[in-house]
Every structure is written in C-alpha cells, then in structure tokens.
Write a protein that holds these residues in place. Structure first.
Motif, PDB file in Angstrom:
ATOM      1  N   ILE A 137      -5.731  -1.926  -5.234  1.00 60.41           N
ATOM      2  CA  ILE A 137      -5.370  -0.576  -4.828  1.00 60.41           C
ATOM      3  C   ILE A 137      -4.054  -0.271  -6.318  1.00 60.41           C
ATOM      4  O   ILE A 137      -4.256   0.536  -6.855  1.00 60.41           O
ATOM      5  CB  ILE A 137      -4.462  -0.234  -3.568  1.00 60.41           C
ATOM      6  N   ASP A 145      -2.417   4.122   5.880  1.00 67.01           N
ATOM      7  CA  ASP A 145      -3.333   2.682   6.408  1.00 67.01           C
ATOM      8  C   ASP A 145      -4.942   3.491   6.449  1.00 67.01           C
ATOM      9  O   ASP A 145      -4.875   4.662   7.042  1.00 67.01           O
ATOM     10  CB  ASP A 145      -2.721   2.267   7.761  1.00 67.01           C
ATOM     11  N   ASN A 168      -6.920   2.454   8.711  1.00 66.19           N
ATOM     12  CA  ASN A 168      -7.356   2.209  10.244  1.00 66.19           C
ATOM     13  C   ASN A 168      -5.810   2.623  10.908  1.00 66.19           C
ATOM     14  O   ASN A 168      -5.430   1.800  11.488  1.00 66.19           O
ATOM     15  CB  ASN A 168      -7.809   0.851  10.431  1.00 66.19           C
ATOM     16  N   VAL A 213      -3.605  -8.731   4.987  1.00 67.59           N
ATOM     17  CA  VAL A 213      -3.525  -8.710   3.627  1.00 67.59           C
ATOM     18  C   VAL A 213      -2.334  -9.686   3.018  1.00 67.59           C
ATOM     19  O   VAL A 213      -1.284  -9.229   3.302  1.00 67.59           O
ATOM     20  CB  VAL A 213      -3.597  -7.266   3.139  1.00 67.59           C
TER      21      VAL A 213
HETATM   22  P1  5GP Z   1      -1.158  -6.668   8.084  1.00 61.06           P
HETATM   23  O1  5GP Z   1      -2.105  -7.117   9.076  1.00 61.06           O
HETATM   24  O2  5GP Z   1      -1.592  -7.347   6.712  1.00 61.06           O
HETATM   25  O3  5GP Z   1       0.145  -6.552   8.135  1.00 61.06           O
HETATM   26  O4  5GP Z   1      -1.942  -5.129   7.742  1.00 61.06           O
HETATM   27  C1  5GP Z   1      -3.058  -4.675   6.664  1.00 61.06           C
HETATM   28  C2  5GP Z   1      -3.264  -3.391   6.810  1.00 61.06           C
HETATM   29  O5  5GP Z   1      -3.797  -3.044   5.633  1.00 61.06           O
HETATM   30  C3  5GP Z   1      -4.113  -2.939   8.101  1.00 61.06           C
HETATM   31  O6  5GP Z   1      -3.379  -2.084   9.006  1.00 61.06           O
HETATM   32  C4  5GP Z   1      -5.190  -2.485   7.491  1.00 61.06           C
HETATM   33  O7  5GP Z   1      -5.846  -1.312   8.457  1.00 61.06           O
HETATM   34  C5  5GP Z   1      -4.912  -1.956   6.040  1.00 61.06           C
HETATM   35  N1  5GP Z   1      -5.781  -2.052   5.234  1.00 61.06           N
HETATM   36  C6  5GP Z   1      -6.947  -2.783   5.111  1.00 61.06           C
HETATM   37  N2  5GP Z   1      -7.659  -2.652   3.906  1.00 61.06           N
HETATM   38  C7  5GP Z   1      -7.123  -1.449   3.710  1.00 61.06           C
HETATM   39  C8  5GP Z   1      -7.786  -0.437   2.546  1.00 61.06           C
HETATM   40  O8  5GP Z   1      -8.784  -0.562   1.810  1.00 61.06           O
HETATM   41  N3  5GP Z   1      -7.009   0.570   2.253  1.00 61.06           N
HETATM   42  C9  5GP Z   1      -5.894   1.075   3.248  1.00 61.06           C
HETATM   43  N4  5GP Z   1      -5.403   1.987   2.693  1.00 61.06           N
HETATM   44  N5  5GP Z   1      -5.358   0.127   4.343  1.00 61.06           N
HETATM   45  C10 5GP Z   1      -6.233  -0.938   4.318  1.00 61.06           C
END
Ligand code: 5GP
Length: 129
Positions: free
Chosen positions: A18, A39, A41, A106
C-alpha cells in the motif's frame, strides 16, 4: 531472525505494498512520515489504520530504531486522525497488535484507531474468547 529476535522485515507485506502504491487504499490522511487509511474489514464505524512509512515490524522495533522526527510525525498523525474523524471528545481506542500472541496479521507496525460506538471490553474476558 535479526539481533532483536524479530523476523526480518518482509517487503511483500500488504502495508508495504500500500505504501508503495501497488495496491489501493481509502486514504484518510498522510504526512511525511505516516499514512492513514480505512481498514478493509472495519470492526467499528470508524476503523482507521495508521502506519509509519519506515520498515518497522513492532512498537518496540519502531520506537528503538526510528528517528525522533519519524516517531513524532507518526503519533501526530494518529492524533489528527482521531480529531478529524470526530472522535474527540466522544472517545476512541488506539490499539497495536504484535506477534502471534498479539494477533498481528500484517507484520508492519501500525496503530488501529477505533471509534463511533461504545467499544466494550478492552480484551476478551477469557483466552480466545
Ligand atoms: P493486525 O491484526 O495486523 O493488527 O491488523 C491488520 C489489519 O489490516 C486488519 O484489521 C485487516 O482487516 C487489515 N487489512 C488487511 N489487509 C488489508 C488491505 O489490503 N487493505 C486494508 N485497508 N486493510 C487491510
């Protein structure tokens, strides 16, 4: 593993892509040192991710290795997002997950900004609950 015990930074992670503009995001704000986007989701009416532009995996990694300007620039953008999204003074939550037990999906350091509703308990009452 690096000296810190962390796996090396993965340049193929989704937030790195990104930041490089290889995949789109719904941008909320940007500064020299950080990017904020929605986010994919959302877990609350407002759910914004704020990521530093540098290659950092965890909070410890970022705060030990980044310059003072990067650290200040990152947190300043977090605060600006909370204000701009109308969350202050209503209330909001900042959260950062790290590693397997922290549920980090991530491996690029980021802060979640949640708000827009009453957010409930900070963590589940029972492990895995
Ligand atoms: P973590 O669990 O690593 O703290 O949160 C990762 C966040 O990244 C999750 O809430 C997930 O929904 C978000 N996420 C994963 N892939 C993408 C993406 O391609 N674009 C966006 N905007 N958010 C993403």
């Amino acid at each position: 593993m690096s000296v810190s015990g962390l796996p090396p930074y993965d340049d193929a992670n989704i937030f790195a892509r990104i930041l490089r503009g290889e995949i789109p995001c719904k941008k909320v704000a940007e500064s020299e040192h950080a990017l904020a986007f929605r986010d994919i989701n959302p877990q609350a009416p407002v759910h914004v991710l704020v990521v530093p532009k540098g290659r950092w995996v965890s909070a410890a990694d970022f705060h030990a290795g980044a310059s003072d300007a990067e650290i200040a620039g990152f947190w300043r953008l977090v605060g600006q997002v909370a204000k701009a999204e109308g969350l202050e003074p209503r209330g909001y939550r900042l959260l950062t997950n790290m590693g397997e037990e922290g549920g980090q999906e991530v491996p690029h350091f980021h802060v979640h900004v949640f708000g827009g509703r009453r957010l409930g308990r900070m963590v589940p009452a029972t492990p895995g609950g």
